[in-house]
Design an enzyme around this catalytic site. Structure first.
Site, short mmCIF file in Angstrom:
data_model
loop_
_atom_site.label_atom_id
_atom_site.label_comp_id
_atom_site.label_asym_id
_atom_site.label_seq_id
_atom_site.Cartn_x
_atom_site.Cartn_y
_atom_site.Cartn_z
N ARG A 237 -14.14 25.90 -14.87
CA ARG A 237 -14.68 24.64 -14.34
C ARG A 237 -15.94 24.28 -15.11
O ARG A 237 -16.19 23.13 -15.44
CB ARG A 237 -14.97 24.74 -12.84
CG ARG A 237 -15.65 23.48 -12.32
CD ARG A 237 -15.68 23.27 -10.81
NE ARG A 237 -15.58 24.46 -10.00
CZ ARG A 237 -16.55 25.34 -9.78
NH1 ARG A 237 -17.73 25.18 -10.34
NH2 ARG A 237 -16.35 26.40 -9.03
N TYR B 151 -12.35 -3.89 -13.78
CA TYR B 151 -11.09 -3.18 -13.58
C TYR B 151 -10.92 -2.88 -12.08
O TYR B 151 -11.86 -2.41 -11.44
CB TYR B 151 -11.13 -1.89 -14.41
CG TYR B 151 -9.99 -0.95 -14.15
CD1 TYR B 151 -8.72 -1.22 -14.65
CD2 TYR B 151 -10.17 0.20 -13.40
CE1 TYR B 151 -7.66 -0.37 -14.40
CE2 TYR B 151 -9.11 1.07 -13.15
CZ TYR B 151 -7.86 0.78 -13.65
OH TYR B 151 -6.82 1.63 -13.40
N ASP C 247 -18.16 0.66 -19.77
CA ASP C 247 -16.77 1.12 -19.79
C ASP C 247 -16.17 0.60 -21.09
O ASP C 247 -15.93 -0.59 -21.25
CB ASP C 247 -16.04 0.55 -18.56
CG ASP C 247 -14.58 0.98 -18.50
OD1 ASP C 247 -14.01 1.35 -19.54
OD2 ASP C 247 -13.99 0.90 -17.40
N LYS D 103 -6.08 5.72 -22.16
CA LYS D 103 -5.65 4.53 -22.89
C LYS D 103 -5.74 4.79 -24.41
O LYS D 103 -5.01 5.61 -24.90
CB LYS D 103 -6.46 3.33 -22.43
CG LYS D 103 -6.69 3.26 -20.90
CD LYS D 103 -5.44 2.98 -20.10
CE LYS D 103 -5.62 3.18 -18.59
NZ LYS D 103 -6.71 2.48 -17.95
C1 LIG Z 1 -7.46 2.60 -16.69
C2 LIG Z 1 -8.87 2.15 -16.62
C3 LIG Z 1 -9.81 2.84 -15.84
C4 LIG Z 1 -9.45 4.01 -14.97
O1 LIG Z 1 -9.10 5.13 -15.72
P1 LIG Z 1 -8.07 6.24 -15.21
O2 LIG Z 1 -7.96 7.15 -16.40
O3 LIG Z 1 -6.80 5.54 -14.86
O4 LIG Z 1 -8.69 6.89 -14.04
C5 LIG Z 1 -11.12 2.38 -15.86
N1 LIG Z 1 -11.49 1.29 -16.58
C6 LIG Z 1 -10.60 0.61 -17.34
C7 LIG Z 1 -11.07 -0.57 -18.11
C8 LIG Z 1 -9.28 1.01 -17.38
O5 LIG Z 1 -8.39 0.31 -18.11
#
Ligand SMILES: *Cc1c(COP(=O)(O)O)cnc(C)c1O
Length: 398
Positions: free
Chosen positions: A65, A117, A189, A214
């Site tokens: 962890r 998001y 983000d 992504k």
């Molecule tokens: C998918 C996404 C998230 C969340 O991420 P997860 O890996 O699904 O928890 C946050 N911000 C954006 C812009 C996203 O496309």
């Protein structure tokens, strides 16, 4: 011939790595061959614990962890490609965000964008509001709205650019300048742009977050989150939260993400090229009413996009003329090469219908105010041959 001799001078590989260009950092940043057998790819250390010779006598790893060699290799890669000093890997993008919010105290205020998001919005309003944090959602493409929401309780600005699915661009540096010397963190983000296109820490932001699910991992086969910072004290606090709350990712997923990052620059170039071609094709198509893509000169924030982004990314949205809810759903159903699915950033092209999918929980009026009309379709343009993608759109739009 360039300065290759100079670069390799002294054989100090680690030292040389600080000077690598982005396209080399994706492959080598923070990486060294494994100490045990010289494995070039970090092995998947599928272990929860580590042998000690005497209590406390270990090689830097006690329990997975806290630290795991495969995860650590990924965290170093994150730091390298985002121009930070410390990277952290989590079980998902939202787990990474959750760790950032735990830096705050009840009563603290956060200013964020009004077209955030959906999952981030849910985390803020359905979880952290109950713990006494207060959120303001403002249209951030004009900094005057941020200024109006600022007060002495503001501790964090959370932004996302380009935004989903309207492709608004927020001026990261302008936001940073606005709160300079105010003891307010700016977190970005960076999921939609990816580290290839945009590096918020270099523009003065304090924290970068990714849904590595992504573009970073890039193959739609893993769910994982990242944080990167460049301040030692902040890194120590995030590291503490990561270990204390425990929302880490496993070694296998760390390995897959690290492998994905090695081709990030090559994939992103093709994502951007294909999206640009498709955006222009759609704009000229008489059946299309609007195309949202920051690369168009008439995009309202095109100038900012041009300065803070290396390219315009692989995401775009469009509205078909006269299409209603049902007609838009028919179009996405007719697509064959584009898969109708949530998510984005993988090598394969995906299509989404925000009004019925990602944004279905937002009331129609509110949705439409920000441009998410029933006929809006969002594309995550993959790296297939763009001629096949256009042929698919052509037959689906009809
Ligand atoms: C998918 C996404 C998230 C969340 O991420 P997860 O890996 O699904 O928890 C946050 N911000 C954006 C812009 C996203 O496309």
């Amino acid at each position: 011939m360039l300065k290759i001799k100079y670069l390799y001078n002294g054989n100090n590989f680690d030292c040389m790595k600080d000077r690598l260009h982005f396209n080399s950092k994706t492959i080598h940043g923070g990486q060294t061959p494994d100490k045990a057998y010289g494995a070039v790819m970090p092995p998947i250390y599928q272990t929860s614990t580590y042998a000690q010779s005497t209590p406390g006598g270990h090689q830097g790893f006690e329990y997975s962890r806290t630290h795991n060699p495969t995860r650590q290799a990924l965290e170093k890669s994150f730091a390298s490609i985002e121009e930070g000093t410390h990277g952290f890997a989590f079980g998902s993008g939202l787990a990474a965000m959750d760790a950032v919010l735990k830096l705050l105290q009840p009563g603290d205020e956060i200013i964020s964008t009004d077209d955030l998001y959906g999952g981030s919005y849910r985390l803020f309003t359905k979880i952290f509001e109950d713990f006494g944090l207060k959120f303001h959602f403002v249209p951030m493409h004009a900094t005057k709205h941020i200024e109006a929401a600022l007060n002495e309780k503001t501790k964090l600005i959370w932004l996302e650019t380009p935004t989903n699915p309207m492709m608004n661009i927020i001026d990261i540096k302008a936001v940073v300048d606005l709160v300079k010397d105010k003891n307010i963190w700016v977190a970005v983000d960076n999921t939609f742009a990816s580290s290839y296109i945009q590096q918020p820490l270099s523009l003065g932001a304090d924290i970068v977050m990714h849904s590595a699910t992504k573009y970073l991992a890039g193959h739609s086969d893993v769910v994982l989150g990242a944080l990167v910072v460049k301040d030692d004290a902040l890194a120590e606090r995030i590291g503490f939260i990561q270990n204390a709350s425990g929302a880490i990712c496993g070694p296998m997923d760390s390995f897959l993400t690290l492998r994905g990052i090695k081709t990030l620059h090559v994939r992103m170039q093709r994502h951007c090229e294909n999206a640009a071609t498709i955006a222009r094709y759609l704009k000229e198509n008489p059946k299309i009413d609007k195309v949202y893509w920051p690369g168009f000169e008439d995009h309202p924030n095109h100038d900012i996009a041009k300065t803070q982004m290396k390219d315009f990314g692989g995401m775009l949205s469009f509205v078909t003329k006269g299409a209603d809810y049902q007609a838009a759903i028919k179009i996405v159903e007719r697509l064959k090469l584009f898969t109708l699915a949530e998510s984005l950033g993988g090598v394969e092209s995906l299509a989404g219908h925000p009004a019925s999918m990602t944004h279905a929980s937002i009331p129609k009026e509110l949705r439409e105010k920000s441009g998410v009309v029933d006929a809006l379709i969002r594309l995550s343009v993959g790296i297939e041959d763009v001629r096949d993608l256009i042929a698919d759109l052509e037959q689906a739009i009809g």
